[in-house]
Design an enzyme around this catalytic site. Sequence first.
Site, PDB file in Angstrom:
ATOM      1  N   HIS A 123      42.483  50.333  36.438  1.00  0.00           N
ATOM      2  CA  HIS A 123      42.584  49.114  37.251  1.00  0.00           C
ATOM      3  C   HIS A 123      41.774  47.975  36.663  1.00  0.00           C
ATOM      4  O   HIS A 123      40.730  48.192  36.038  1.00  0.00           O
ATOM      5  CB  HIS A 123      42.204  49.372  38.712  1.00  0.00           C
ATOM      6  CG  HIS A 123      40.771  49.730  38.949  1.00  0.00           C
ATOM      7  ND1 HIS A 123      39.802  48.788  39.229  1.00  0.00           N
ATOM      8  CD2 HIS A 123      40.133  50.931  38.993  1.00  0.00           C
ATOM      9  CE1 HIS A 123      38.642  49.385  39.435  1.00  0.00           C
ATOM     10  NE2 HIS A 123      38.807  50.683  39.300  1.00  0.00           N
ATOM     11  N   ASP A 152      33.561  50.203  35.867  1.00  0.00           N
ATOM     12  CA  ASP A 152      34.554  50.366  36.928  1.00  0.00           C
ATOM     13  C   ASP A 152      35.395  49.106  37.063  1.00  0.00           C
ATOM     14  O   ASP A 152      35.097  48.242  37.862  1.00  0.00           O
ATOM     15  CB  ASP A 152      33.834  50.684  38.248  1.00  0.00           C
ATOM     16  CG  ASP A 152      34.767  51.044  39.370  1.00  0.00           C
ATOM     17  OD1 ASP A 152      35.938  51.348  39.090  1.00  0.00           O
ATOM     18  OD2 ASP A 152      34.341  51.002  40.545  1.00  0.00           O
ATOM     19  N   HIS A 397      29.412  48.971  40.760  1.00  0.00           N
ATOM     20  CA  HIS A 397      29.195  48.196  41.987  1.00  0.00           C
ATOM     21  C   HIS A 397      27.748  47.736  42.135  1.00  0.00           C
ATOM     22  O   HIS A 397      27.347  47.331  43.225  1.00  0.00           O
ATOM     23  CB  HIS A 397      29.601  48.988  43.238  1.00  0.00           C
ATOM     24  CG  HIS A 397      31.041  49.395  43.259  1.00  0.00           C
ATOM     25  ND1 HIS A 397      31.657  49.845  44.413  1.00  0.00           N
ATOM     26  CD2 HIS A 397      31.998  49.436  42.301  1.00  0.00           C
ATOM     27  CE1 HIS A 397      32.921  50.148  44.154  1.00  0.00           C
ATOM     28  NE2 HIS A 397      33.144  49.901  42.879  1.00  0.00           N
TER      29      HIS A 397
END
Length: 429
Positions: A123, A152, A397
């Site tokens: 993604h 990520d 994150h």
Amino acid sequence: MLRPHPAPSLIAPLIASLWLACAATMVHAEPIADVHMLAQKEQQPLLDTLRDLVSIESGSKDIDGLNQIAERVAGQLKQLGGTVEILHPTDIYRLHDTPEKIGPAVHAVFKGTGATKIMLIAHMDTVYLKGMLKDQPFRIDGDKAYGLGIADDKQGVALILHTVALLQKLNFRDYGALTVLTNGDEEISSPGWRSTITRLASDQDVVFSFEGGGTDGTLRLATSGIGSAYLSVQGKSSHAGARPDGGVNALYELSHQVLQMKDLSKPERGLKLNWTVSKSGTNRNVIPADAAAQADARALKVSDFDDLERELQDKIKNRLLPGSKVDLKFEVRRPPLEANDASRRVAAYGKTIYGEIGLSLKVDEKATGGGTDAAFAALKSRGAVVEGMGLSGFGAHSNDAEYVQVGSIVPRLYLATRMIMDLSTGKLK
């Protein structure tokens, strides 16, 4: 004791068979050496791509940034010879917090000469807000490459791009079709692309998902399903001092409901329900007319979510205040990914491939609480789905510590490339 010599008529066939065995070993070893050598040469180009991707801010709600990174990814896939298109969502599964606009996805197909169908997913979106790049620019410090969203999942996108590049440099086209899909909404539970992932994956022999492998590069065969419960209570406002009995206290009813639902977790089955957010009232001296709460749910089986929703709906029938109205909505944000025999076989073969370069590979069949798009891929898949094919890293994150381990680039390129090659040529079935 003297041993008789073998008859001359037996020596020639024996020598021939030994030569064939040695030749077979040499033929097998040479492609492996080529793959590893090219993987080493591909490390710096991959880092260059990773720098470019990190430099494009692409939060899940930043449509301009997502369009920009999609163009960058699509351009590289076109250069590699794929049939490429940038898709825009038409089938949106609207969740409680789904934004009005959903980012694009990049879809590419590379046609080969064989029959095996393999899909690679990652993604492009991140959890970060626009403007945060200045605090996490791309940089390399020792064996760590830092950057906004680098672990990520921009490393996953880069790794897919350069795995395809490696196959091209090896002139390997023995697969039937190699499909690449990178979406722009994973961090918000993939409302725009979940159905596309499921549809494309249903026809694949193997799906590899390139989320990071954690600090130790573990492959994951199972992930938790993620659900959310939304509890709302409607009461009646009234003056809290002069006429409290004229109201219906929504906060009291909400508290009653949450308390009677606090023990629905079943840890022995991996089912968890935790109430995490609540809101009620407008003023200190007003009986609250409205109250709401949210809960996070995790499960290892889709059926557990079904059972949980039935229990929740049954619980709200028991009200503390007859004048209140209680409503509960439950949504499955991600289904669980469950390990199966096909994924176990593929992951076990990965251990063998890692052993060729002197490394050990961990495989985890137990879900650890997080969910990924691999679960959507597995919903109707006829083959294996393996998660965690990405680089080793840490700090997803986080504000200032997200990184990937540079030393994991060559092993992961080697693993992904060899997996595709051996699946395509029937060495792994």
